[in-house]
Design a protein around this motif. Structure first.
Motif, PDB file in Angstrom:
ATOM      1  N   HIS A  14      39.265  49.395  -2.235  1.00  0.00           N
ATOM      2  CA  HIS A  14      39.405  48.819  -0.907  1.00  0.00           C
ATOM      3  C   HIS A  14      37.829  49.305  -0.208  1.00  0.00           C
ATOM      4  O   HIS A  14      37.278  49.029   0.664  1.00  0.00           O
ATOM      5  CB  HIS A  14      40.086  50.003   0.083  1.00  0.00           C
ATOM      6  N   GLU A  67      42.950  43.214   2.070  1.00  0.00           N
ATOM      7  CA  GLU A  67      44.179  42.436   1.718  1.00  0.00           C
ATOM      8  C   GLU A  67      44.286  40.924   1.116  1.00  0.00           C
ATOM      9  O   GLU A  67      45.175  40.524   0.282  1.00  0.00           O
ATOM     10  CB  GLU A  67      45.351  42.554   3.048  1.00  0.00           C
ATOM     11  N   SER A  82      47.750  54.228  -5.995  1.00  0.00           N
ATOM     12  CA  SER A  82      46.414  55.006  -5.750  1.00  0.00           C
ATOM     13  C   SER A  82      46.067  56.064  -6.504  1.00  0.00           C
ATOM     14  O   SER A  82      45.012  56.664  -6.516  1.00  0.00           O
ATOM     15  CB  SER A  82      46.499  55.467  -4.163  1.00  0.00           C
ATOM     16  N   ARG A 125      39.983  45.664   6.795  1.00  0.00           N
ATOM     17  CA  ARG A 125      41.405  45.795   6.176  1.00  0.00           C
ATOM     18  C   ARG A 125      41.736  44.502   5.658  1.00  0.00           C
ATOM     19  O   ARG A 125      42.398  44.345   4.370  1.00  0.00           O
ATOM     20  CB  ARG A 125      42.475  46.424   6.871  1.00  0.00           C
ATOM     21  N   ASN A 144      44.044  50.539  -5.726  1.00  0.00           N
ATOM     22  CA  ASN A 144      42.966  50.338  -4.597  1.00  0.00           C
ATOM     23  C   ASN A 144      42.004  51.289  -5.218  1.00  0.00           C
ATOM     24  O   ASN A 144      40.913  51.536  -4.432  1.00  0.00           O
ATOM     25  CB  ASN A 144      43.529  50.664  -3.153  1.00  0.00           C
ATOM     26  N   ARG A 145      42.278  52.191  -5.911  1.00  0.00           N
ATOM     27  CA  ARG A 145      41.061  52.999  -6.715  1.00  0.00           C
ATOM     28  C   ARG A 145      40.866  52.681  -8.057  1.00  0.00           C
ATOM     29  O   ARG A 145      41.533  52.983  -8.859  1.00  0.00           O
ATOM     30  CB  ARG A 145      41.631  54.471  -6.140  1.00  0.00           C
ATOM     31  N   ARG A 155      47.120  53.293   1.223  1.00  0.00           N
ATOM     32  CA  ARG A 155      46.693  52.632   2.261  1.00  0.00           C
ATOM     33  C   ARG A 155      47.530  51.870   3.217  1.00  0.00           C
ATOM     34  O   ARG A 155      48.473  51.653   2.840  1.00  0.00           O
ATOM     35  CB  ARG A 155      45.958  51.320   1.738  1.00  0.00           C
TER      36      ARG A 155
END
Ligand code: GRF
Length: 210
Positions: A61, A72, A11, A68, A39-40, A94
């Motif tokens: 995300h 995923e 992340s 969620r 995820n970023r 996360r």
């Protein structure tokens, strides 16, 4: 034995990711780092992955809002596209749902900056200082549904020194993390550490022959 195809999930900064990439440059290392996922979109570690010539992907995300499982499912699709066999979480911020964790049981590792079971969760260095412990450190464990509670693969301790701040202590722990994570991944990818019935089993006999 074929090298295991590993994805590292990040992340942010990605210094543990960099340590794993470095270890896997050795052709004798039993894992190859096949994919980095963040995820970023702004994770600094993505640039490190690109300059190391490793495939990377962003599964943002925020695009999936509160859902969620939809996040995923997108993550799972990327992992399948790249034929990933093992996942290392490295500063991946996360929480994963049972849907994902159970799919990857025994093949999903995390590094946590404390000597578990002490100081689960966030702000571990501040809490270790406040508790006045003499030693602090890091843990690599298999991920289970409960946070920071999975079977422990390896741990490393460092001393807490007089005058330490959360920053100086974090830096000392991070150095230990960079040695610990490659060693733990080597055990798992080489088939010497396995999660069986909720426990980590280490095959000492297999190890001593090498
Ligand atoms: C590390 O301290 C790791 O233990 C924790 O988050 C931090 C990530 O650092 N889970 P980096 O992104 O690997 O530099």
């Amino acid at each position: 034995m074929a090298r295991k195809r590993v994805a590292i999930l990040i992340s942010g900064r990605g210094s543990n990711m960099a340590a794993l990439i470095e270890a896997a440059k050795n052709p004798a290392y039993p894992a190859e780092i096949a994919l980095i996922v963040s995820n970023r979109p702004d994770a600094a570690g993505l640039a490190t992955a690109r300059s190391a010539g490793i495939a990377s992907a962003v599964v943002d995300h925020a695009v999936h809002g509160q859902d969620r499982e939809s996040f995923e499912r997108a993550l799972q699709a990327v992992l399948e596209d790249h034929h990933i066999e093992l996942i290392c979480l490295a500063g991946f911020m996360r929480l994963l749902t049972p849907w994902f964790v159970e799919r990857w049981q025994g093949r999903l590792l995390n590094i946590h900056p404390s000597v578990l079971p002490d100081f689960k969760g966030l702000n571990t260095h501040e809490r270790a200082l406040a508790a006045g412990v003499e030693n602090h450190g890091a843990t690599v464990h298999f991920v289970v549904v409960d946070m920071d509670a999975g079977p422990i693969i390896a741990q490393s301790t460092v001393p807490v020194l007089a005058g330490d701040t959360a920053e100086t202590l974090a830096a000392r722990v991070l150095e230990a993390e960079h040695r610990l994570y490659p060693m733990a991944l080597k055990l798992v990818a080489g088939g010497h550490a396995r999660m069986i019935d909720g426990q980590c089993h280490i095959d000492i006999a297999g190890l001593s022959q090498k």
